[in-house]
Design a protein around this motif. Structure first.
Motif, short mmCIF file in Angstrom:
data_model
loop_
_atom_site.label_atom_id
_atom_site.label_comp_id
_atom_site.label_asym_id
_atom_site.label_seq_id
_atom_site.Cartn_x
_atom_site.Cartn_y
_atom_site.Cartn_z
N ARG A 271 0.87 -1.18 0.00
CA ARG A 271 0.00 0.00 0.00
C ARG A 271 0.90 1.23 0.00
O ARG A 271 1.72 1.42 0.91
CB ARG A 271 -0.86 -0.04 1.26
CG ARG A 271 -1.81 1.09 1.43
CD ARG A 271 -2.60 0.86 2.73
NE ARG A 271 -3.63 1.84 2.90
CZ ARG A 271 -3.48 2.98 3.54
NH1 ARG A 271 -2.32 3.28 4.09
NH2 ARG A 271 -4.47 3.83 3.65
N PHE A 272 0.77 2.06 -1.04
CA PHE A 272 1.53 3.28 -1.15
C PHE A 272 0.61 4.46 -0.84
O PHE A 272 -0.49 4.53 -1.37
CB PHE A 272 2.10 3.45 -2.56
CG PHE A 272 3.18 2.46 -2.88
CD1 PHE A 272 4.51 2.78 -2.70
CD2 PHE A 272 2.86 1.20 -3.37
CE1 PHE A 272 5.50 1.86 -2.98
CE2 PHE A 272 3.85 0.28 -3.66
CZ PHE A 272 5.17 0.61 -3.47
N GLU A 273 1.07 5.36 0.02
CA GLU A 273 0.26 6.51 0.42
C GLU A 273 1.10 7.77 0.35
O GLU A 273 2.21 7.82 0.88
CB GLU A 273 -0.27 6.32 1.84
CG GLU A 273 -1.11 7.46 2.32
CD GLU A 273 -1.64 7.23 3.73
OE1 GLU A 273 -2.47 8.05 4.15
OE2 GLU A 273 -1.24 6.27 4.39
N ARG A 274 0.54 8.80 -0.30
CA ARG A 274 1.23 10.09 -0.36
C ARG A 274 0.72 10.98 0.76
O ARG A 274 -0.48 11.21 0.89
CB ARG A 274 1.01 10.78 -1.70
CG ARG A 274 1.59 12.17 -1.68
CD ARG A 274 2.17 12.60 -2.95
NE ARG A 274 2.71 13.95 -2.81
CZ ARG A 274 2.62 14.87 -3.73
NH1 ARG A 274 2.05 14.60 -4.89
NH2 ARG A 274 3.12 16.07 -3.53
N VAL A 275 1.65 11.45 1.57
CA VAL A 275 1.34 12.36 2.66
C VAL A 275 2.25 13.58 2.48
O VAL A 275 3.45 13.51 2.73
CB VAL A 275 1.59 11.70 4.04
CG1 VAL A 275 1.27 12.67 5.15
CG2 VAL A 275 0.79 10.42 4.17
N GLY A 276 1.68 14.68 2.02
CA GLY A 276 2.48 15.86 1.73
C GLY A 276 3.42 15.59 0.59
O GLY A 276 3.02 15.10 -0.46
N ALA A 277 4.69 15.88 0.77
CA ALA A 277 5.69 15.66 -0.28
C ALA A 277 6.29 14.27 -0.20
O ALA A 277 7.16 13.93 -1.00
CB ALA A 277 6.78 16.72 -0.17
N TYR A 278 5.86 13.46 0.77
CA TYR A 278 6.45 12.14 0.98
C TYR A 278 5.51 11.03 0.55
O TYR A 278 4.30 11.17 0.55
CB TYR A 278 6.81 11.95 2.45
CG TYR A 278 7.78 12.96 2.97
CD1 TYR A 278 9.08 13.02 2.48
CD2 TYR A 278 7.40 13.87 3.95
CE1 TYR A 278 9.97 13.96 2.94
CE2 TYR A 278 8.30 14.81 4.41
CZ TYR A 278 9.59 14.85 3.92
OH TYR A 278 10.47 15.79 4.37
N VAL A 279 6.11 9.87 0.22
CA VAL A 279 5.35 8.66 -0.09
C VAL A 279 5.76 7.60 0.91
O VAL A 279 6.95 7.37 1.14
CB VAL A 279 5.62 8.18 -1.53
CG1 VAL A 279 4.89 6.87 -1.80
CG2 VAL A 279 5.20 9.24 -2.53
N TRP A 280 4.76 6.96 1.52
CA TRP A 280 4.99 5.89 2.48
C TRP A 280 4.52 4.58 1.88
O TRP A 280 3.52 4.53 1.18
CB TRP A 280 4.21 6.16 3.77
CG TRP A 280 4.77 7.30 4.55
CD1 TRP A 280 4.53 8.62 4.36
CD2 TRP A 280 5.68 7.21 5.63
NE1 TRP A 280 5.24 9.37 5.26
CE2 TRP A 280 5.95 8.53 6.06
CE3 TRP A 280 6.30 6.16 6.30
CZ2 TRP A 280 6.81 8.81 7.12
CZ3 TRP A 280 7.15 6.44 7.35
CH2 TRP A 280 7.41 7.75 7.74
N VAL A 281 5.23 3.50 2.14
CA VAL A 281 4.82 2.18 1.71
C VAL A 281 4.61 1.33 2.96
O VAL A 281 5.34 1.47 3.95
CB VAL A 281 5.86 1.51 0.78
CG1 VAL A 281 7.18 1.26 1.48
CG2 VAL A 281 5.31 0.22 0.19
N SER A 282 3.57 0.52 2.93
CA SER A 282 3.34 -0.41 4.03
C SER A 282 2.93 -1.76 3.45
O SER A 282 2.29 -1.84 2.41
CB SER A 282 2.27 0.12 4.99
OG SER A 282 1.08 0.41 4.30
N ASP A 283 3.34 -2.81 4.14
CA ASP A 283 3.01 -4.17 3.73
C ASP A 283 1.53 -4.38 3.99
O ASP A 283 1.03 -4.11 5.08
CB ASP A 283 3.85 -5.16 4.53
CG ASP A 283 3.81 -6.55 3.96
OD1 ASP A 283 2.75 -6.94 3.43
OD2 ASP A 283 4.82 -7.26 4.07
N ALA A 284 0.81 -4.86 2.99
CA ALA A 284 -0.63 -5.06 3.12
C ALA A 284 -0.95 -6.51 3.49
O ALA A 284 -1.99 -7.04 3.12
CB ALA A 284 -1.32 -4.68 1.82
N GLY A 285 -0.05 -7.15 4.23
CA GLY A 285 -0.27 -8.52 4.66
C GLY A 285 0.24 -9.55 3.66
O GLY A 285 -0.30 -10.65 3.58
#
Length: 125
Positions: free
Chosen positions: A70-84
């Motif tokens: 799961r990729f999420e843009r928060v402001g100028a940054y992009v975060w990735v998290s494992d979706a299981g």
């Protein structure tokens, strides 16, 4: 009147205080066995990469889970998290569950799929 000097650090601090800078273009690029997909990310966007029909970006790779990352843009940054996912997300040989993605940093999803984030150059007229 005192003159103020703007530095990189103060500009970054101002962005954190005053909110996201949506004018910064960010693209998510996913390379799979059948080519690459490019998606522009705006502030607040969430993109799921996986093999299943519920994924926003579908990858035809048996080692990628149906909902892998799961990729999420928060402001100028992009975060990735494992979706299981079963095989996880790997960065520089280490498995990660959640991480801020650096520009052009390679993230291994499964055995044959790679994702990265880029900031496209502005074209001069």
């Amino acid at each position: 009147m005192a003159r103020t000097r703007t530095t990189r650090r103060s500009a970054a601090r101002a962005r954190r205080i005053h909110g996201p800078d949506d004018s910064v273009q960010v693209e998510l690029v996913v390379f799979g066995l059948r080519g690459a997909r490019v998606v522009a990310l705006r502030d607040g966007d969430v993109v799921v990469v996986g093999r299943g029909p519920e994924a926003d970006i579908r990858v035809n790779d048996s080692t990628v889970s149906r909902r892998h990352a799961r990729f999420e843009r928060v402001g100028a940054y992009v975060w990735v998290s494992d979706a299981g996912s079963a095989n996880g997300i790997w960065v520089a040989g280490k498995r990660v569950t959640r991480r801020r993605v650096r520009t052009l940093e390679a993230l291994l999803l499964g055995a044959d799929s790679v994702a990265t984030v880029r900031r496209p150059r502005r074209r001069r007229l």
